[in-house]
Design an enzyme around this catalytic site. Structure first.
Site, PDB file in Angstrom:
ATOM      1  N   GLY A 290     165.163 -40.160  11.376  1.00  0.00           N
ATOM      2  CA  GLY A 290     163.833 -40.716  11.144  1.00  0.00           C
ATOM      3  C   GLY A 290     163.846 -42.065  10.463  1.00  0.00           C
ATOM      4  O   GLY A 290     164.372 -43.046  10.985  1.00  0.00           O
TER       5      GLY A 290
ATOM      6  N   GLU B 253     157.770 -27.230  15.772  1.00  0.00           N
ATOM      7  CA  GLU B 253     157.016 -27.239  17.026  1.00  0.00           C
ATOM      8  C   GLU B 253     156.585 -25.819  17.383  1.00  0.00           C
ATOM      9  O   GLU B 253     157.089 -24.833  16.839  1.00  0.00           O
ATOM     10  CB  GLU B 253     157.891 -27.805  18.147  1.00  0.00           C
ATOM     11  CG  GLU B 253     158.421 -29.203  17.902  1.00  0.00           C
ATOM     12  CD  GLU B 253     157.354 -30.268  18.042  1.00  0.00           C
ATOM     13  OE1 GLU B 253     156.269 -29.967  18.591  1.00  0.00           O
ATOM     14  OE2 GLU B 253     157.589 -31.407  17.598  1.00  0.00           O
TER      15      GLU B 253
ATOM     16  N   LYS C  77     172.222 -35.382  17.440  1.00  0.00           N
ATOM     17  CA  LYS C  77     172.335 -36.498  16.491  1.00  0.00           C
ATOM     18  C   LYS C  77     173.791 -36.712  16.074  1.00  0.00           C
ATOM     19  O   LYS C  77     174.226 -37.852  15.887  1.00  0.00           O
ATOM     20  CB  LYS C  77     171.457 -36.225  15.272  1.00  0.00           C
ATOM     21  CG  LYS C  77     169.972 -36.185  15.600  1.00  0.00           C
ATOM     22  CD  LYS C  77     169.144 -35.678  14.441  1.00  0.00           C
ATOM     23  CE  LYS C  77     167.669 -35.586  14.807  1.00  0.00           C
ATOM     24  NZ  LYS C  77     166.855 -34.976  13.727  1.00  0.00           N
TER      25      LYS C  77
END
Length: 380
Positions: free
Chosen positions: A76, A132, A147
């Site tokens: 992020g 989610e 990642k």
């Protein structure tokens, strides 16, 4: 001016850069090629796409003299892409250890703080927007593993497929293991690891016991932290909000500024990102050497643990400690035919997954073990 007509954006020669933030892989890949072919530079946050097709897309961008910026794809708002690829470029990276999934970290934090089961905290995370509606990729370790693939490419110039290293999520964790780890002086974190060892890469994404006094153990909620060790600079730490609209927007707009002022055009073609080069081999999972936390559910009767200890010992697994909390005296009347079960926790000395897999094969034959067996690595 807003439009839902993608082709009008591709065809407009006055648009120099596109910010591509859709999810998924197949449609995103086609879109990236269309934008590059139309002469657009690109800013993206799509980690799944870069994990699977980064090499192909970066080669195409270089061929066309275009740039791809992707700071928001990992951690992020934490500027880890720039740090690894540029700020630490003078170093041979030796290791990266990180918490890279805010959803999982939030769930683990809340489970321990509130002494609440996984399913209950997951629903809370979904209500708060941290998870989610379908949280599978976050809680099964896939998101963190994607990642890790990107960071490994940046740090070591090696593209490693997800199938080449162990990936395990938090979706099977039991609260009792978080509480037991705390009692032993640890916290359980979904830890992402890549280390350079004798010319090979040790890689894994797994719930891991981390010493409570270590910085990674103190990262709570939806925050991320990355520890990067370089041969010259030593260990460096990066931490911050790993998800959310504003932290992600911070990284996206920073990339947009780099593109607009021309920095991306200077750095992108010259950095060793997603290039054809000799790959470092990945250490086979069964050869990885670590300490382990083991939990068994056993019948509460004599000699049961002696059988387990014998199997561990014969397979070369050395025990560091054994914990079994005191239980009520068993009912020894003739009518008591069923034995109660108790949890036994073992902390091992350093061993390999291969040895523990051999142990599993023998434990499967014991009739005194019940329910699932829990195994988690312990961070050094």
């Amino acid at each position: 001016m807003l439009t839902t007509d993608l082709q009008s954006v591709i065809d407009d020669p006055e648009i120099d850069v596109a910010v591509q933030l859709i999810g998924g892989v197949d449609d995103a890949r086609k879109l990236m090629h269309a934008l590059l072919d139309a002469g657009k530079d690109i800013v993206t946050a799509n980690k799944a796409l870069l994990c699977e097709h980064g090499f192909e897309l970066f080669c195409r961008a270089r061929e066309l003299g275009r740039t791809i910026s992707f700071e928001a794809a990992v951690a992020g708002g934490v500027p880890i892409i720039n740090a690894v690829s540029q700020s630490l470029a003078a170093n041979q990276i030796l290791s990266i250890e990180a918490i890279l999934n805010g959803t999982s970290n939030f769930i683990l934090t809340e489970m321990l703080a509130k002494k609440t089961a996984y399913d209950v905290v997951l629903r809370e995370a979904q209500e708060l927007g941290y998870a989610e509606a379908d949280p599978a990729m976050d809680v099964d370790g896939t998101d963190a593993a994607q990642k890790l693939v990107i960071l490994t490419e940046l740090a070591f110039g090696t593209n490693v497929p997800l199938s080449a290293f162990p990936v395990q999520g938090i979706d099977t964790l039991d609260l009792v293991d978080l509480l037991t780890a705390e009692e032993l002086g640890y916290r359980v974190k979904l830890l992402v690891v890549v280390k350079l060892l004798d010319g090979q890469l040790e890689m894994h994404v797994q719930p891991t016991l981390v010493r409570a006094d270590w910085p990674l153990a103190k990262v709570d909620g939806a925050f991320n932290m990355i520890a990067v060790e370089g041969d010259a600079v030593g260990r460096t730490w990066f931490s911050g909000a790993g998800a959310g609209q504003f932290p992600t927007a911070s990284a996206v707009v920073a990339d947009l500024i780099d593109t607009a002022v021309g920095r991306a055009a200077i750095t992108f073609p010259r950095l060793d990102l997603f290039r054809e080069q000799a790959a470092l081999p990945v250490l086979p999972a069964d050869k990885i050497s670590r300490r382990y936390y083991l939990r068994f559910t056993v019948e509460d009767r004599p000699h049961v643990f002696a059988e387990i200890a014998d199997i561990l010992g014969r397979n070369g697994v050395s025990l560091a400690s054994i914990i079994q909390h005191e239980t009520p005296e068993p009912d020894e009347t003739p009518a008591a035919t069923d034995h109660a079960t108790v949890s036994v926790v073992v902390m091992t000395h350093r061993t390999t997954l291969g040895k523990l897999q051999a142990v599993d094969a023998e434990l499967d034959r014991l009739t005194t073990l019940h329910g699932p067996r829990v195994r988690m690595p312990v961070a050094d």
